[in-house]
Write an enzyme that holds these catalytic residues in place. Structure first.
Site, PDB file in Angstrom:
ATOM      1  N   ALA A  32      81.928  37.510  36.279  1.00  0.00           N
ATOM      2  CA  ALA A  32      82.411  36.167  36.619  1.00  0.00           C
ATOM      3  C   ALA A  32      83.751  36.213  37.356  1.00  0.00           C
ATOM      4  O   ALA A  32      84.257  35.174  37.783  1.00  0.00           O
ATOM      5  CB  ALA A  32      82.560  35.325  35.355  1.00  0.00           C
ATOM      6  N   GLN A  69      86.926  37.533  40.106  1.00  0.00           N
ATOM      7  CA  GLN A  69      87.084  37.352  41.554  1.00  0.00           C
ATOM      8  C   GLN A  69      86.651  38.588  42.364  1.00  0.00           C
ATOM      9  O   GLN A  69      86.133  38.443  43.468  1.00  0.00           O
ATOM     10  CB  GLN A  69      88.478  36.862  41.928  1.00  0.00           C
ATOM     11  N   ILE A  70      86.835  39.789  41.851  1.00  0.00           N
ATOM     12  CA  ILE A  70      86.344  40.961  42.600  1.00  0.00           C
ATOM     13  C   ILE A  70      84.821  40.902  42.705  1.00  0.00           C
ATOM     14  O   ILE A  70      84.241  41.130  43.769  1.00  0.00           O
ATOM     15  CB  ILE A  70      86.800  42.283  41.945  1.00  0.00           C
ATOM     16  N   HIS A  87      96.006  55.064  39.724  1.00  0.00           N
ATOM     17  CA  HIS A  87      96.006  53.828  40.512  1.00  0.00           C
ATOM     18  C   HIS A  87      97.118  52.941  39.961  1.00  0.00           C
ATOM     19  O   HIS A  87      96.901  52.118  39.075  1.00  0.00           O
ATOM     20  CB  HIS A  87      94.658  53.106  40.430  1.00  0.00           C
ATOM     21  N   ARG A  95      94.154  51.450  52.032  1.00  0.00           N
ATOM     22  CA  ARG A  95      95.400  50.774  52.423  1.00  0.00           C
ATOM     23  C   ARG A  95      96.252  51.700  53.287  1.00  0.00           C
ATOM     24  O   ARG A  95      96.795  51.297  54.313  1.00  0.00           O
ATOM     25  CB  ARG A  95      96.187  50.380  51.170  1.00  0.00           C
ATOM     26  N   ARG A  97     103.251  46.685  27.929  1.00  0.00           N
ATOM     27  CA  ARG A  97     102.361  47.640  28.581  1.00  0.00           C
ATOM     28  C   ARG A  97     101.472  48.372  27.566  1.00  0.00           C
ATOM     29  O   ARG A  97     100.284  48.563  27.765  1.00  0.00           O
ATOM     30  CB  ARG A  97     103.247  48.647  29.309  1.00  0.00           C
ATOM     31  N   ASP A 118      93.778  52.217  47.389  1.00  0.00           N
ATOM     32  CA  ASP A 118      95.057  52.790  47.832  1.00  0.00           C
ATOM     33  C   ASP A 118      94.830  53.675  49.060  1.00  0.00           C
ATOM     34  O   ASP A 118      95.610  53.662  50.014  1.00  0.00           O
ATOM     35  CB  ASP A 118      95.682  53.616  46.705  1.00  0.00           C
ATOM     36  N   ARG A 177      96.785  41.496  31.803  1.00  0.00           N
ATOM     37  CA  ARG A 177      98.049  41.386  31.089  1.00  0.00           C
ATOM     38  C   ARG A 177      98.393  39.918  30.941  1.00  0.00           C
ATOM     39  O   ARG A 177      98.448  39.187  31.925  1.00  0.00           O
ATOM     40  CB  ARG A 177      99.114  42.087  31.930  1.00  0.00           C
TER      41      ARG A 177
HETATM   42  P1  NAX Z   1      89.327  38.522  37.041  1.00  0.00           P
HETATM   43  O1  NAX Z   1      90.279  38.174  35.935  1.00  0.00           O
HETATM   44  O2  NAX Z   1      89.055  37.547  38.115  1.00  0.00           O
HETATM   45  O3  NAX Z   1      87.926  38.898  36.374  1.00  0.00           O
HETATM   46  C1  NAX Z   1      87.793  39.744  35.291  1.00  0.00           C
HETATM   47  C2  NAX Z   1      86.493  39.416  34.603  1.00  0.00           C
HETATM   48  O4  NAX Z   1      86.283  40.402  33.588  1.00  0.00           O
HETATM   49  C3  NAX Z   1      86.491  38.046  33.900  1.00  0.00           C
HETATM   50  O5  NAX Z   1      85.321  37.353  34.242  1.00  0.00           O
HETATM   51  C4  NAX Z   1      86.521  38.422  32.418  1.00  0.00           C
HETATM   52  O6  NAX Z   1      85.848  37.465  31.605  1.00  0.00           O
HETATM   53  C5  NAX Z   1      85.797  39.761  32.441  1.00  0.00           C
HETATM   54  N1  NAX Z   1      86.022  40.600  31.267  1.00  0.00           N
HETATM   55  C6  NAX Z   1      87.148  40.743  30.530  1.00  0.00           C
HETATM   56  N2  NAX Z   1      86.925  41.582  29.510  1.00  0.00           N
HETATM   57  C7  NAX Z   1      85.637  41.976  29.603  1.00  0.00           C
HETATM   58  C8  NAX Z   1      84.830  42.831  28.815  1.00  0.00           C
HETATM   59  N3  NAX Z   1      85.294  43.407  27.716  1.00  0.00           N
HETATM   60  N4  NAX Z   1      83.558  43.030  29.205  1.00  0.00           N
HETATM   61  C9  NAX Z   1      83.066  42.423  30.305  1.00  0.00           C
HETATM   62  N5  NAX Z   1      83.779  41.581  31.075  1.00  0.00           N
HETATM   63  C10 NAX Z   1      85.047  41.374  30.721  1.00  0.00           C
HETATM   64  O7  NAX Z   1      89.842  39.920  37.609  1.00  0.00           O
HETATM   65  P2  NAX Z   1      89.530  40.604  39.020  1.00  0.00           P
HETATM   66  O8  NAX Z   1      90.499  40.120  40.006  1.00  0.00           O
HETATM   67  O9  NAX Z   1      88.080  40.515  39.301  1.00  0.00           O
HETATM   68  O10 NAX Z   1      89.971  42.121  38.679  1.00  0.00           O
HETATM   69  C11 NAX Z   1      89.254  42.893  37.752  1.00  0.00           C
HETATM   70  C12 NAX Z   1      90.024  44.145  37.391  1.00  0.00           C
HETATM   71  O11 NAX Z   1      90.201  44.989  38.531  1.00  0.00           O
HETATM   72  C13 NAX Z   1      91.438  43.885  36.862  1.00  0.00           C
HETATM   73  O12 NAX Z   1      91.645  44.729  35.732  1.00  0.00           O
HETATM   74  C14 NAX Z   1      92.322  44.326  37.997  1.00  0.00           C
HETATM   75  O13 NAX Z   1      93.590  44.730  37.535  1.00  0.00           O
HETATM   76  C15 NAX Z   1      91.525  45.487  38.524  1.00  0.00           C
HETATM   77  N6  NAX Z   1      91.859  45.974  39.876  1.00  0.00           N
HETATM   78  C16 NAX Z   1      91.755  47.307  40.106  1.00  0.00           C
HETATM   79  C17 NAX Z   1      91.970  47.880  41.340  1.00  0.00           C
HETATM   80  C18 NAX Z   1      91.842  49.345  41.565  1.00  0.00           C
HETATM   81  O14 NAX Z   1      92.165  49.772  42.670  1.00  0.00           O
HETATM   82  N7  NAX Z   1      91.412  50.182  40.615  1.00  0.00           N
HETATM   83  C19 NAX Z   1      92.388  47.026  42.478  1.00  0.00           C
HETATM   84  C20 NAX Z   1      92.036  45.594  42.316  1.00  0.00           C
HETATM   85  C21 NAX Z   1      92.226  45.038  40.920  1.00  0.00           C
HETATM   86  O15 NAX Z   1      93.592  44.725  40.756  1.00  0.00           O
END
Ligand code: NAX
Length: 324
Positions: A13, A15-16, A187, A162, A98, A159, A92
């Site tokens: 659900a 945004q990614i 990361h 980028r 942290r 990264d 967070r």
């Molecule tokens: P969002 O907050 O839009 O979406 C996260 C989704 O995960 C929500 O729908 C939430 O209900 C769900 N969720 C939470 N806990 C869960 C669980 N235990 N089981 C299943 N679903 C669960 O975040 P979004 O912008 O989509 O980012 C997702 C993650 O990617 C974040 O942790 C973010 O920090 C991380 N990222 C990692 C990157 C990387 O390079 N490795 C870069 C992009 C991003 O920042």
């Protein structure tokens, strides 16, 4: 007909995934001839939102998308999968330390590791995107003892991508002309964007650019702080570019990197002094559905210092989680 590949995606659900799911369904991971089934996981309170995304997936009439299921149970989501994108994690919240973030996510990835261990095909390929991605991937692997550890990876490709664009712009070359660039380590802002061996059309990129202070004082910090710069400008964290990087990571792992280097965080085998079992970004070449580490590089003093810094952070994260 070819049997459909089963792909689990968590955080469906979020945004990614609002970008990622559509790219997967279009065939950008396995190609235009491979049917797929999506097995979506998100929290109980997000199930309605996932249903909305599934309606939109249906409304795209993707020929390759044979089925989509929704669940809040990791064991159901990971049943018989060929691949998994673990995007969901605990963000967070205000006032959260942290260490609290690390332990909250450790709990999630313990549960998901056990589910993976029970339910997934042994040759499934897994990418962890949800932060802290490297340590989450390590915990996942530690809790999936019967699942091949080398099939669990974490994403540093964003990264990597980028940095590629900034290097290409500075050198006046195309991004596709650059090879042997790598992002080492975590990361996080400590990641080490390493141009030492990079080439453009076979010529040394550092020589082509000829500006070491730009590299050290501009490029490295710019890549490290890019996530914050995007939040500042957009009012939301990187999503489409993160989804694109996850697709690139999986695509190259499955289809090969044409002899070029790529960056993925994989379980360390101890090489380059990275403690065994940590999930650290290293240079890899992907071929025949798997990856090989680029070995035997000799690191200069700057590279060693930068690598030690980011690996030191991974050690700290591991120790913080172990203490709980
Ligand atoms: P969002 O907050 O839009 O979406 C996260 C989704 O995960 C929500 O729908 C939430 O209900 C769900 N969720 C939470 N806990 C869960 C669980 N235990 N089981 C299943 N679903 C669960 O975040 P979004 O912008 O989509 O980012 C997702 C993650 O990617 C974040 O942790 C973010 O920090 C991380 N990222 C990692 C990157 C990387 O390079 N490795 C870069 C992009 C991003 O920042």
């Amino acid at each position: 007909a070819t049997e459909a590949k089963r792909i689990a995606v968590t955080g469906a659900a979020g945004q990614i995934c609002y970008s990622l799911l559509f790219s997967i369904a279009k065939g950008e991971v396995y190609g235009a001839d491979q049917p797929i089934r999506l097995q979506l996981l998100d929290l109980p309170q997000a199930q309605d939102a996932v249903r909305g995304v599934v309606m939109e997936l249906e409304d795209c009439a993707f020929p390759l998308l044979k089925d989509v299921s929704i669940t809040d149970d990791p064991a159901v989501a990971f049943k018989d999968i060929d691949a998994a994108f673990l995007v969901g994690s605990r963000p967070r919240s205000k006032g959260m330390e942290r260490r609290d973030l690390l332990t909250a996510n450790a709990e999630i990835f313990k549960v998901q590791g056990k589910a993976l261990n029970e339910a997934a095909k042994r040759d499934a390929r897994v990418i962890v995107v949800g932060n802290p991605a490297n340590t989450n991937a390590m915990i996942l692997a530690d809790n999936a003892p019967d699942f091949p550890r080398e099939n669990i990876t974490a994403m540093v490709r964003l990264d990597h991508n980028r940095a590629l664009t900034q290097l290409a712009k500075k050198a006046g070359v195309g991004v596709e002309e650059i090879d042997k660039f790598v992002v080492w380590g975590n990361h996080s802002p400590t990641m080490f964007a390493d141009w030492t061996n990079a080439t453009a059309n076979g010529k040394s990129l550092p020589e082509l650019i000829g500006d070491e202070s730009w590299y050290k004082d501009t490029l490295i910090p710019q890549v490290a702080k890019r996530g914050s710069a995007i939040i500042e400008a957009r009012g939301a964290s990187s999503a489409a570019s993160a989804a694109n990087a996850a697709i690139d990571h999986m695509h190259d792992w499955i289809n090969g990197s044409n002899g070029d280097w790529t960056s993925m965080a994989v379980s360390s085998d101890g090489s380059y002094g990275i403690p065994e079992g940590l999930m650290a970004g290293v240079p890899l070449i992907c071929a025949n559905g798997s990856y090989e580490r680029v070995t035997g590089l000799s690191l200069d003093a700057f590279q060693r210092e930068m690598l030690e810094r980011t690996v030191g952070e991974l050690v700290e994260e591991r120790d913080a989680v172990a203490k709980g």
